[in-house]
Design a protein around this motif. Structure first.
Motif, PDB file in Angstrom:
ATOM      1  N   ALA A  58       0.829  -1.119  -0.210  1.00 48.41           N
ATOM      2  CA  ALA A  58       0.002  -0.034   0.117  1.00 48.41           C
ATOM      3  C   ALA A  58       0.777   1.239   0.172  1.00 48.41           C
ATOM      4  O   ALA A  58       0.621   2.392  -0.698  1.00 48.41           O
ATOM      5  CB  ALA A  58      -1.039  -0.017   1.234  1.00 48.41           C
ATOM      6  N   GLN A  59       2.044   1.171   0.718  1.00 44.85           N
ATOM      7  CA  GLN A  59       2.878   2.284   0.746  1.00 44.85           C
ATOM      8  C   GLN A  59       3.376   2.614  -0.561  1.00 44.85           C
ATOM      9  O   GLN A  59       3.737   3.737  -1.153  1.00 44.85           O
ATOM     10  CB  GLN A  59       4.108   2.199   1.820  1.00 44.85           C
ATOM     11  CG  GLN A  59       3.280   2.231   3.302  1.00 44.85           C
ATOM     12  CD  GLN A  59       2.860   3.644   3.274  1.00 44.85           C
ATOM     13  OE1 GLN A  59       3.258   4.770   3.086  1.00 44.85           O
ATOM     14  NE2 GLN A  59       1.620   3.537   4.172  1.00 44.85           N
ATOM     15  N   VAL A  60       3.978   1.519  -1.243  1.00 51.83           N
ATOM     16  CA  VAL A  60       4.355   1.432  -2.830  1.00 51.83           C
ATOM     17  C   VAL A  60       3.483   2.220  -3.332  1.00 51.83           C
ATOM     18  O   VAL A  60       3.959   3.148  -4.342  1.00 51.83           O
ATOM     19  CB  VAL A  60       4.829   0.115  -3.121  1.00 51.83           C
ATOM     20  CG1 VAL A  60       5.362   0.308  -4.548  1.00 51.83           C
ATOM     21  CG2 VAL A  60       5.938  -0.562  -2.377  1.00 51.83           C
ATOM     22  N   GLU A  61       2.211   1.712  -3.463  1.00 51.39           N
ATOM     23  CA  GLU A  61       1.327   2.394  -4.541  1.00 51.39           C
ATOM     24  C   GLU A  61       0.929   3.848  -4.048  1.00 51.39           C
ATOM     25  O   GLU A  61       0.765   4.591  -4.952  1.00 51.39           O
ATOM     26  CB  GLU A  61      -0.114   1.532  -4.382  1.00 51.39           C
ATOM     27  CG  GLU A  61      -0.109   0.172  -5.013  1.00 51.39           C
ATOM     28  CD  GLU A  61      -1.532  -0.442  -4.983  1.00 51.39           C
ATOM     29  OE1 GLU A  61      -1.849  -0.573  -6.190  1.00 51.39           O
ATOM     30  OE2 GLU A  61      -2.216  -0.501  -4.158  1.00 51.39           O
ATOM     31  N   ASN A  62       0.711   4.109  -2.843  1.00 51.57           N
ATOM     32  CA  ASN A  62       0.862   5.677  -2.498  1.00 51.57           C
ATOM     33  C   ASN A  62       1.822   6.212  -3.252  1.00 51.57           C
ATOM     34  O   ASN A  62       1.565   7.498  -3.621  1.00 51.57           O
ATOM     35  CB  ASN A  62       0.539   5.768  -0.710  1.00 51.57           C
ATOM     36  CG  ASN A  62      -0.703   5.132  -0.238  1.00 51.57           C
ATOM     37  OD1 ASN A  62      -1.690   4.773  -1.121  1.00 51.57           O
ATOM     38  ND2 ASN A  62      -0.605   4.891   0.996  1.00 51.57           N
ATOM     39  N   GLN A  63       2.814   6.128  -3.023  1.00 55.44           N
ATOM     40  CA  GLN A  63       4.111   6.755  -3.339  1.00 55.44           C
ATOM     41  C   GLN A  63       4.022   6.983  -4.838  1.00 55.44           C
ATOM     42  O   GLN A  63       4.115   8.122  -5.423  1.00 55.44           O
ATOM     43  CB  GLN A  63       5.475   6.380  -2.906  1.00 55.44           C
ATOM     44  CG  GLN A  63       5.677   6.435  -1.427  1.00 55.44           C
ATOM     45  CD  GLN A  63       5.118   7.737  -0.609  1.00 55.44           C
ATOM     46  OE1 GLN A  63       5.209   8.871  -1.215  1.00 55.44           O
ATOM     47  NE2 GLN A  63       4.626   7.703   0.422  1.00 55.44           N
ATOM     48  N   TYR A  64       4.046   5.740  -5.673  1.00 59.04           N
ATOM     49  CA  TYR A  64       3.770   5.771  -6.951  1.00 59.04           C
ATOM     50  C   TYR A  64       2.662   7.061  -7.431  1.00 59.04           C
ATOM     51  O   TYR A  64       2.588   7.601  -8.432  1.00 59.04           O
ATOM     52  CB  TYR A  64       3.626   4.640  -7.730  1.00 59.04           C
ATOM     53  CG  TYR A  64       4.907   3.814  -7.800  1.00 59.04           C
ATOM     54  CD1 TYR A  64       6.061   4.295  -8.255  1.00 59.04           C
ATOM     55  CD2 TYR A  64       4.904   2.648  -7.408  1.00 59.04           C
ATOM     56  CE1 TYR A  64       7.075   3.756  -8.617  1.00 59.04           C
ATOM     57  CE2 TYR A  64       6.350   1.959  -7.577  1.00 59.04           C
ATOM     58  CZ  TYR A  64       7.316   2.490  -8.238  1.00 59.04           C
ATOM     59  OH  TYR A  64       8.289   1.819  -8.349  1.00 59.04           O
TER      60      TYR A  64
END
Length: 217
Positions: A58-64
């Motif tokens: 979820a953090q990866v997606e949030n930053q992208y």
């Protein structure tokens, strides 16, 4: 007298047998309880490692997503610079559109090919943004605007957070996949549909987070 002695021996044997049965039942119960505890502990451990991977993803997606949302403002800002290279702007726009076309499951990536396509599209967008910012170095009037400087700072922070989030996710997936394959948790993983998660396997040049050089400020 013989009858009494025989009766006592029979009673003694029955008592011994009864005691032996009780001990066997207690031992079987303890074994069953121990097995249940192992199964429950293993299941909870798999749930925990899977949930950790889900949160890290979820953090990866949030930053992208944050980077994705910064692009339109950046494009509009550089368009305001006279004679800014249209090819560079077009490359960023097309790369962003490619990212938007890649679809992944809502919670966790489950297909290696889909994840590879997602990472490839993100790498292309990152590379296009990096080239745009290099070109922007040739436009002092653009670099001097407050909006452009703010976008530079936001992109720099986002790229750093992307790198951290990806590393955290990679570690979480490695821990989860190890648990899924390790005995005795692998005996639980199959029946309860805990399957290995895909990892970042794109080529090194695509895995690397593009370096954003903002130059002197």
């Amino acid at each position: 007298m013989k009858t009494n002695a025989f009766t006592r021996r029979s009673a003694s044997r029955r008592g011994a047998i009864g005691k032996g049965c009780l001990i066997a039942l207690v031992a079987a119960g303890a074994l069953a309880l121990g097995l249940v505890m192992v199964l429950v502990g293993g299941y909870n451990s798999l749930v925990g490692t899977q949930e950790d991977a889900r949160q890290k993803w979820a953090q990866v997606e949030n930053q992208y997503k944050r980077r994705y949302e910064l692009v339109p403002n950046l494009v509009e800002t550089v368009k305001g610079a006279a004679n800014f290279e249209q090819t560079t702007i077009q490359q960023v726009t097309e790369a962003r559109a490619s990212v938007g076309r890649v679809q992944l499951p809502a919670e966790l990536p489950t297909d290696q090919a889909q994840l590879d396509a997602f990472i490839k599209a993100q790498a292309q967008l990152g590379g296009a943004l990096s080239r745009l910012l290099v070109v922007a170095e040739q436009y002092p009037q653009l670099k001097a605007t407050e909006n452009f400087r703010t976008l530079q700072d936001q992109l720099e922070g986002t790229e750093n957070r992307i790198a951290v989030a990806r590393e955290d996710y990679t570690r979480a997936v490695a821990s989860y996949n190890k648990a899924v394959r390790s005995f005795p948790k692998n005996l639980i993983a199959g029946p309860f549909n805990f399957t290995p998660l895909p990892q970042f396997t794109a080529p090194a040049e695509e895995q690397a987070v593009p370096k954003v050089d903002f130059g002197a400020k």
